[in-house]
Write a protein that holds these residues in place. Structure first.
Motif, PDB file in Angstrom:
ATOM      1  N   GLU A  56       0.846  -1.202   0.000  1.00 41.41           N
ATOM      2  CA  GLU A  56       0.000   0.000   0.000  1.00 41.41           C
ATOM      3  C   GLU A  56       0.884   1.256   0.000  1.00 41.41           C
ATOM      4  OE1 GLU A  56      -2.629  -0.017   3.380  1.00 41.41           O
ATOM      5  OE2 GLU A  56      -3.307   2.028   3.013  1.00 41.41           O
ATOM      6  N   ALA A  57       0.479   2.303  -0.641  1.00 37.65           N
ATOM      7  CA  ALA A  57      -0.621   2.409  -1.572  1.00 37.65           C
ATOM      8  C   ALA A  57      -0.127   2.375  -3.014  1.00 37.65           C
ATOM      9  CB  ALA A  57      -1.360   3.731  -1.348  1.00 37.65           C
ATOM     10  N   ARG A  58       1.080   2.931  -3.205  1.00 44.77           N
ATOM     11  CA  ARG A  58       1.533   3.079  -4.595  1.00 44.77           C
ATOM     12  C   ARG A  58       1.893   1.748  -5.235  1.00 44.77           C
ATOM     13  NH1 ARG A  58       5.933   7.255  -3.492  1.00 44.77           N
ATOM     14  NH2 ARG A  58       5.199   7.309  -1.341  1.00 44.77           N
ATOM     15  N   GLY A  59       2.205   0.740  -4.410  1.00 49.19           N
ATOM     16  CA  GLY A  59       2.478  -0.590  -4.963  1.00 49.19           C
ATOM     17  C   GLY A  59       1.260  -1.191  -5.634  1.00 49.19           C
ATOM     18  N   ASP A  93      11.694   0.476   8.779  1.00 53.81           N
ATOM     19  CA  ASP A  93      12.054   1.902   8.752  1.00 53.81           C
ATOM     20  C   ASP A  93      11.892   2.435   7.336  1.00 53.81           C
ATOM     21  OD1 ASP A  93      12.734   2.116  11.458  1.00 53.81           O
ATOM     22  OD2 ASP A  93      14.660   1.151  11.045  1.00 53.81           O
ATOM     23  N   LEU A  94      11.482   3.693   7.233  1.00 52.31           N
ATOM     24  CA  LEU A  94      11.333   4.383   5.953  1.00 52.31           C
ATOM     25  C   LEU A  94      12.401   5.459   5.824  1.00 52.31           C
ATOM     26  CD1 LEU A  94       7.564   5.363   5.558  1.00 52.31           C
ATOM     27  CD2 LEU A  94       8.899   3.985   3.979  1.00 52.31           C
ATOM     28  N   GLU A  95      12.548   6.040   4.595  1.00 48.96           N
ATOM     29  CA  GLU A  95      13.414   7.219   4.419  1.00 48.96           C
ATOM     30  C   GLU A  95      12.928   8.317   5.353  1.00 48.96           C
ATOM     31  OE1 GLU A  95      13.357   8.850   0.469  1.00 48.96           O
ATOM     32  OE2 GLU A  95      15.097  10.110   0.846  1.00 48.96           O
ATOM     33  N   VAL A 117       5.907  -6.175  -6.374  1.00 42.02           N
ATOM     34  CA  VAL A 117       5.953  -4.984  -7.236  1.00 42.02           C
ATOM     35  C   VAL A 117       5.648  -3.760  -6.382  1.00 42.02           C
ATOM     36  CG1 VAL A 117       4.949  -3.809  -9.232  1.00 42.02           C
ATOM     37  CG2 VAL A 117       5.214  -6.300  -9.278  1.00 42.02           C
ATOM     38  N   ASP A 118       6.501  -2.741  -6.502  1.00 39.33           N
ATOM     39  CA  ASP A 118       6.240  -1.467  -5.808  1.00 39.33           C
ATOM     40  C   ASP A 118       6.658  -0.324  -6.729  1.00 39.33           C
ATOM     41  OD1 ASP A 118       5.439   0.297  -3.840  1.00 39.33           O
ATOM     42  OD2 ASP A 118       6.905  -0.344  -2.356  1.00 39.33           O
ATOM     43  N   ASP A 119       6.230   0.892  -6.383  1.00 34.66           N
ATOM     44  CA  ASP A 119       6.597   2.011  -7.258  1.00 34.66           C
ATOM     45  C   ASP A 119       8.054   2.394  -7.088  1.00 34.66           C
ATOM     46  OD1 ASP A 119       6.144   3.197  -4.684  1.00 34.66           O
ATOM     47  OD2 ASP A 119       5.971   5.160  -5.634  1.00 34.66           O
ATOM     48  N   LEU A 120       8.600   2.241  -5.858  1.00 32.04           N
ATOM     49  CA  LEU A 120       9.884   2.890  -5.596  1.00 32.04           C
ATOM     50  C   LEU A 120      10.683   2.148  -4.526  1.00 32.04           C
ATOM     51  CD1 LEU A 120      10.424   6.660  -5.413  1.00 32.04           C
ATOM     52  CD2 LEU A 120      11.053   5.326  -3.397  1.00 32.04           C
ATOM     53  N   LEU A 121      11.975   1.984  -4.793  1.00 34.43           N
ATOM     54  CA  LEU A 121      12.918   1.439  -3.813  1.00 34.43           C
ATOM     55  C   LEU A 121      13.739   2.594  -3.265  1.00 34.43           C
ATOM     56  CD1 LEU A 121      14.459  -0.925  -2.424  1.00 34.43           C
ATOM     57  CD2 LEU A 121      15.902  -1.037  -4.476  1.00 34.43           C
ATOM     58  N   ALA A 122      13.602   2.835  -1.950  1.00 36.42           N
ATOM     59  CA  ALA A 122      14.417   3.874  -1.296  1.00 36.42           C
ATOM     60  C   ALA A 122      15.389   3.159  -0.354  1.00 36.42           C
ATOM     61  CB  ALA A 122      13.518   4.878  -0.590  1.00 36.42           C
ATOM     62  N   THR A 123      15.110   3.097   0.947  1.00 35.44           N
ATOM     63  CA  THR A 123      16.019   2.400   1.866  1.00 35.44           C
ATOM     64  C   THR A 123      15.875   0.883   1.768  1.00 35.44           C
ATOM     65  OG1 THR A 123      14.397   2.325   3.643  1.00 35.44           O
ATOM     66  CG2 THR A 123      15.804   4.284   3.531  1.00 35.44           C
ATOM     67  N   GLY A 124      14.764   0.432   1.197  1.00 38.64           N
ATOM     68  CA  GLY A 124      14.513  -1.011   1.087  1.00 38.64           C
ATOM     69  C   GLY A 124      13.721  -1.584   2.242  1.00 38.64           C
ATOM     70  N   GLY A 125      13.419  -0.760   3.243  1.00 37.94           N
ATOM     71  CA  GLY A 125      12.739  -1.272   4.439  1.00 37.94           C
ATOM     72  C   GLY A 125      11.378  -1.884   4.151  1.00 37.94           C
ATOM     73  N   THR A 126      10.592  -1.235   3.303  1.00 37.51           N
ATOM     74  CA  THR A 126       9.242  -1.732   3.004  1.00 37.51           C
ATOM     75  C   THR A 126       9.305  -3.101   2.339  1.00 37.51           C
ATOM     76  OG1 THR A 126       8.519   0.547   2.647  1.00 37.51           O
ATOM     77  CG2 THR A 126       7.092  -1.194   1.784  1.00 37.51           C
ATOM     78  N   VAL A 127      10.174  -3.194   1.348  1.00 39.24           N
ATOM     79  CA  VAL A 127      10.219  -4.461   0.602  1.00 39.24           C
ATOM     80  C   VAL A 127      10.912  -5.555   1.414  1.00 39.24           C
ATOM     81  CG1 VAL A 127      11.405  -5.517  -1.361  1.00 39.24           C
ATOM     82  CG2 VAL A 127       9.815  -3.650  -1.713  1.00 39.24           C
TER      83      VAL A 127
END
Ligand SMILES: O=P(O)(O)OC[C@H]1O[C@H](OP(=O)(O)OP(=O)(O)O)[C@H](O)[C@@H]1O
Ligand SMILES: Nc1ncnc2[nH]cnc12
Length: 170
Positions: A56-59, A93-95, A117-127
């Motif tokens: 959620e949500a952009r994924g 943790d998030l950015e 599938v997600d919109d964006l990889l930042a720190t990688g915490g979500t994925v």
């Protein structure tokens, strides 16, 4: 077509120091959105995917169209308190800040091949948290696909050993 032309760069959102990569112009353009989904599907169709999981949500905005193109199902990875049945939960943790994600505890069957599938990889915490929940349920993560990868944040480091693809790198 240069998809980067459809990503808006917003300095200091949602907090000072973060350069927010906004995908809404891409979503609003039928050709750019279609091209983004086509590129994600090109990666996904090489895998033996049973089901797609998207945070959620952009994924959801990228995972669901890829699922219908691949003719497979979609499993939502949600923020706390949204799913009505028994859940599995993981903190991350998030950015900007931290959060928890949840999946229905029966949403992945043991042995199923899962593409995230997600919109964006930042720190990688979500994925990374998503991978952890899928594997806790006995799923195999066969690939992880993003529209955007923010390379400076080194999220890939948390995903060593997985097949990670991103359409656009910054
Ligand atoms: O690699 P990470 O550092 O974990 O960051 C990436 C995640 O952050 C954003 O979601 P966000 O939690 O902001 O939620 P949203 O999609 O509901 O806006 C983005 O859509 C990714 O899911
Ligand atoms: N810089 C960023 N832009 C857009 N979404 C994000 N999610 C985490 N970091 C982000």
């Amino acid at each position: 077509m240069d998809l980067k032309e459809y990503i808006a760069d917003i300095p200091d959102f949602p907090e000072p120091g973060v350069l927010f990569r906004d995908v809404t112009p891409l979503l609003a353009d039928k050709d750019a959105y279609k091209e983004a989904i086509r590129l994600l599907v090109d990666f996904a169709k090489e895998k033996d995917v049973d089901v797609i999981a998207g945070p959620e949500a952009r994924g959801f905005l990228f995972g669901c169209p890829v699922a219908t193109e691949l003719n497979c199902g979609f499993v939502p990875v949600r923020k706390p308190g949204k799913l009505p049945r028994k859940v599995v939960t993981k903190s991350y943790d998030l950015e900007y800040g931290s959060n928890e994600i949840q999946m229905h505890s029966d949403s992945i069957q043991p042995g199923q091949n899962v593409l995230i599938v997600d919109d964006l990889l930042a720190t990688g915490g979500t994925v990374q948290a998503t991978v952890s929940l899928i594997e806790q349920m006995g799923g195999n993560v066969v690939g992880i696909a993003f529209l955007i990868e923010l390379e400076a944040l080194k999220g890939r480091k948390l995903l060593t050993g997985y097949d990670v693809y991103s359409v656009l790198k910054y």
